[in-house]
Each structure stands twice: as C-alpha cells, then as structure tokens.
Design a protein around this motif. Structure first.
Motif, mmCIF file in Angstrom:
data_model
loop_
_atom_site.group_PDB
_atom_site.id
_atom_site.type_symbol
_atom_site.label_atom_id
_atom_site.label_comp_id
_atom_site.label_asym_id
_atom_site.label_seq_id
_atom_site.Cartn_x
_atom_site.Cartn_y
_atom_site.Cartn_z
ATOM 1 N N MET A 1 0.836 -1.212 0.000
ATOM 2 C CA MET A 1 0.000 0.000 0.000
ATOM 3 C C MET A 1 0.869 1.261 0.000
ATOM 4 S SD MET A 1 -3.078 1.175 -0.013
ATOM 5 C CE MET A 1 -3.978 2.653 0.365
ATOM 6 N N GLN A 2 1.934 1.224 0.836
ATOM 7 C CA GLN A 2 2.833 2.365 0.917
ATOM 8 C C GLN A 2 3.570 2.573 -0.409
ATOM 9 O OE1 GLN A 2 5.365 2.244 4.295
ATOM 10 N NE2 GLN A 2 6.153 4.305 3.991
ATOM 11 N N GLN A 3 3.914 1.451 -1.063
ATOM 12 C CA GLN A 3 4.597 1.519 -2.360
ATOM 13 C C GLN A 3 3.689 2.176 -3.398
ATOM 14 O OE1 GLN A 3 6.036 -2.239 -3.735
ATOM 15 N NE2 GLN A 3 7.287 -1.358 -5.348
ATOM 16 N N GLU A 4 2.395 1.831 -3.326
ATOM 17 C CA GLU A 4 1.402 2.396 -4.240
ATOM 18 C C GLU A 4 1.280 3.904 -4.024
ATOM 19 O OE1 GLU A 4 -1.190 2.626 -7.251
ATOM 20 O OE2 GLU A 4 -0.227 0.760 -6.652
ATOM 21 N N THR A 5 1.260 4.325 -2.737
ATOM 22 C CA THR A 5 1.189 5.754 -2.397
ATOM 23 C C THR A 5 2.425 6.487 -2.903
ATOM 24 O OG1 THR A 5 -0.039 5.182 -0.396
ATOM 25 C CG2 THR A 5 0.866 7.398 -0.499
ATOM 26 N N SER A 6 3.580 5.858 -2.697
ATOM 27 C CA SER A 6 4.833 6.461 -3.125
ATOM 28 C C SER A 6 4.853 6.648 -4.645
ATOM 29 C CB SER A 6 5.995 5.576 -2.682
ATOM 30 O OG SER A 6 7.207 6.114 -3.129
ATOM 31 N N ARG A 7 4.355 5.637 -5.371
ATOM 32 C CA ARG A 7 4.311 5.710 -6.831
ATOM 33 C C ARG A 7 3.378 6.833 -7.273
ATOM 34 N NH1 ARG A 7 2.290 0.877 -8.102
ATOM 35 N NH2 ARG A 7 4.267 -0.202 -7.837
ATOM 36 N N ARG A 8 2.247 6.949 -6.563
ATOM 37 C CA ARG A 8 1.265 7.972 -6.895
ATOM 38 C C ARG A 8 1.843 9.371 -6.629
ATOM 39 N NH1 ARG A 8 -2.940 5.602 -4.702
ATOM 40 N NH2 ARG A 8 -2.913 6.697 -2.713
ATOM 41 N N GLU A 9 2.578 9.509 -5.514
ATOM 42 C CA GLU A 9 3.197 10.799 -5.178
ATOM 43 C C GLU A 9 4.245 11.187 -6.210
ATOM 44 O OE1 GLU A 9 2.412 13.056 -2.800
ATOM 45 O OE2 GLU A 9 0.689 11.742 -2.483
ATOM 46 N N ARG A 10 5.040 10.193 -6.650
ATOM 47 C CA ARG A 10 6.066 10.456 -7.665
ATOM 48 C C ARG A 10 5.430 10.905 -8.969
ATOM 49 N NH1 ARG A 10 8.636 5.738 -5.727
ATOM 50 N NH2 ARG A 10 7.901 4.560 -7.535
ATOM 51 N N LYS A 11 4.313 10.271 -9.312
ATOM 52 C CA LYS A 11 3.608 10.622 -10.543
ATOM 53 C C LYS A 11 3.061 12.043 -10.460
ATOM 54 C CE LYS A 11 0.210 8.959 -13.855
ATOM 55 N NZ LYS A 11 -0.898 8.037 -14.132
ATOM 56 N N LYS A 12 2.510 12.410 -9.287
ATOM 57 C CA LYS A 12 1.980 13.766 -9.083
ATOM 58 C C LYS A 12 3.095 14.805 -9.194
ATOM 59 C CE LYS A 12 -0.982 14.745 -5.820
ATOM 60 N NZ LYS A 12 -1.634 14.774 -4.477
ATOM 61 N N LEU A 13 4.234 14.484 -8.593
ATOM 62 C CA LEU A 13 5.374 15.401 -8.637
ATOM 63 C C LEU A 13 5.863 15.588 -10.076
ATOM 64 C CD1 LEU A 13 7.383 17.107 -6.992
ATOM 65 C CD2 LEU A 13 8.805 15.069 -6.780
ATOM 66 N N GLN A 14 5.900 14.471 -10.819
ATOM 67 C CA GLN A 14 6.339 14.533 -12.217
ATOM 68 C C GLN A 14 5.361 15.358 -13.057
ATOM 69 O OE1 GLN A 14 9.342 13.504 -13.501
ATOM 70 N NE2 GLN A 14 8.544 14.736 -15.180
ATOM 71 N N THR A 15 4.065 15.194 -12.795
ATOM 72 C CA THR A 15 3.043 15.968 -13.521
ATOM 73 C C THR A 15 3.214 17.451 -13.233
ATOM 74 O OG1 THR A 15 1.481 14.119 -13.420
ATOM 75 C CG2 THR A 15 0.557 16.293 -13.866
#
Length: 201
Positions: A1-15
C-alpha cells in the motif's frame, strides 16, 4: 500500500514539474500575460481543471520553478562546503556556482521579479538567499581558524564583500560576460588590487 502511495506521489510530482516546464517555455516565447491556463494544459495534454490541483495561478509557476533552481543550487553549495578543498578554493567555487545559477536562469529571475516586485522584498533577492550566507560564514570561519584568511578583519565584513559580488554584477553596465565580471571581482578580493613587488613571495 505504501509503495502504491509512493508511486502515486512520484507521478503527481512529475506531472507538476511537466506543467511547470511547459508553462515556462510558453512564457518565455509568448509572454506570461499572453498565455492562458488552457493553452498550457493543452500543450501538456491534460485537462484545464487539472492545473488548479497543482498551481493556484500562472505566477505561482514562476515561484515554483525558481525554488527548484535554488534548491538545486543549494545542494551544490553543500557539496562544496563538505569537500576537501581549502577555504579560499571553497569560497571561490561557491561564488562561481551561484553566479552560474543566476546566469543560467536570468530569464526566469527577470520574469519572476517583474511579477513579484510589489510583493515581499525577500522574494527579490539574488538566487541564493540565506543559505548562501550561512555556508559562506562557515567557510570564512574555517579559513580564519586555519590562517587561510586574515584574522584582523571581522568575518562579517568578509562575508559582506563576497556576498556583494553577485549584486554588483547583476546591476553592472560594463558589457562584460556575466561570469567574467564575477571572476574579475573574485580575483580582486582574493588576491588584492596591488601588484606584487619583485622578490615578494
């Protein structure tokens, strides 16, 4: 779950970074006032409403981009501070690194200052801020302790002299290349204005 959140945060930052860099290119080519949020988001291939998930205004992009550059520059300063160089070499590299940051981002800084000139004066400082002076003070103290800098001059005076190099270069009308101007002043402060007499070491 934490990995999923981290991936989502990275994607938001990249956007966010993508929107900012696309907007900046458009601002430079057409002007900030001439570009709409819809044009930025069309270029980014995202919905217009998505813009406000990341930025409150077009002007906020300028602040975000400048902070990104300053953070990157500060990381370089930290690396110089902890390097095995002697204090004069560290000081010289620091002044040059900050000068390079300014030179590479002159368009962004000019645009930023134009739109924020009537707001907080702290936002109008050169691209190094408080951290530059803190690291500079630390290097000056180190140099005085190791007898690499004169001890009869208060460290605050040395700090002020080197801090002023960028300010005077930014407002210079001499027509010299930016980094040449900085390096001449750096040499002047480190080596003095008088020529060495024959036989002097």
């Amino acid at each position: 779950m934490q990995q999923e959140t981290s991936r989502r945060e990275r994607k938001k930052l990249q956007t966010k970074k993508t929107i900012a860099e696309i907007a900046l290119k458009l601002f430079f080519s057409k002007g900030l006032n001439e570009i709409t949020v819809a044009e930025i988001m069309e270029e980014a291939d995202l919905g217009t409403g998505t813009f406000y998930n990341y930025f409150e205004s077009k002007e906020a992009i300028l602040k975000y981009c400048l902070v990104e550059r300053i953070d990157s520059g500060n990381q370089t300063l930290e690396e110089i501070q902890t390097s095995p160089l002697n204090a004069p070499e560290k000081l010289s590299q620091m002044v040059q690194a900050v000068g390079k940051t300014y030179e590479e981002n002159q368009s962004l800084i000019s645009l930023y200052m134009k739109f924020y000139r009537n707001l907080d004066k702290l936002d109008r400082k050169a691209p190094h801020g408080v951290r530059f002076k803190e690291i500079l003070s630390s290097i000056i103290r180190e140099g005085q302790e190791k007898n690499e800098f004169r001890r009869d001059i208060p460290p605050e005076i040395i700090n002020e002299m080197f801090s002023e190099i960028h300010k005077s270069t930014m407002s210079s009308n001499l027509g010299l290349p930016f980094m040449d101007n900085i390096n001449y002043k750096l040499s002047l402060l480190l080596e003095g204005v008088t020529t060495q007499k024959e036989g002097e070491a």
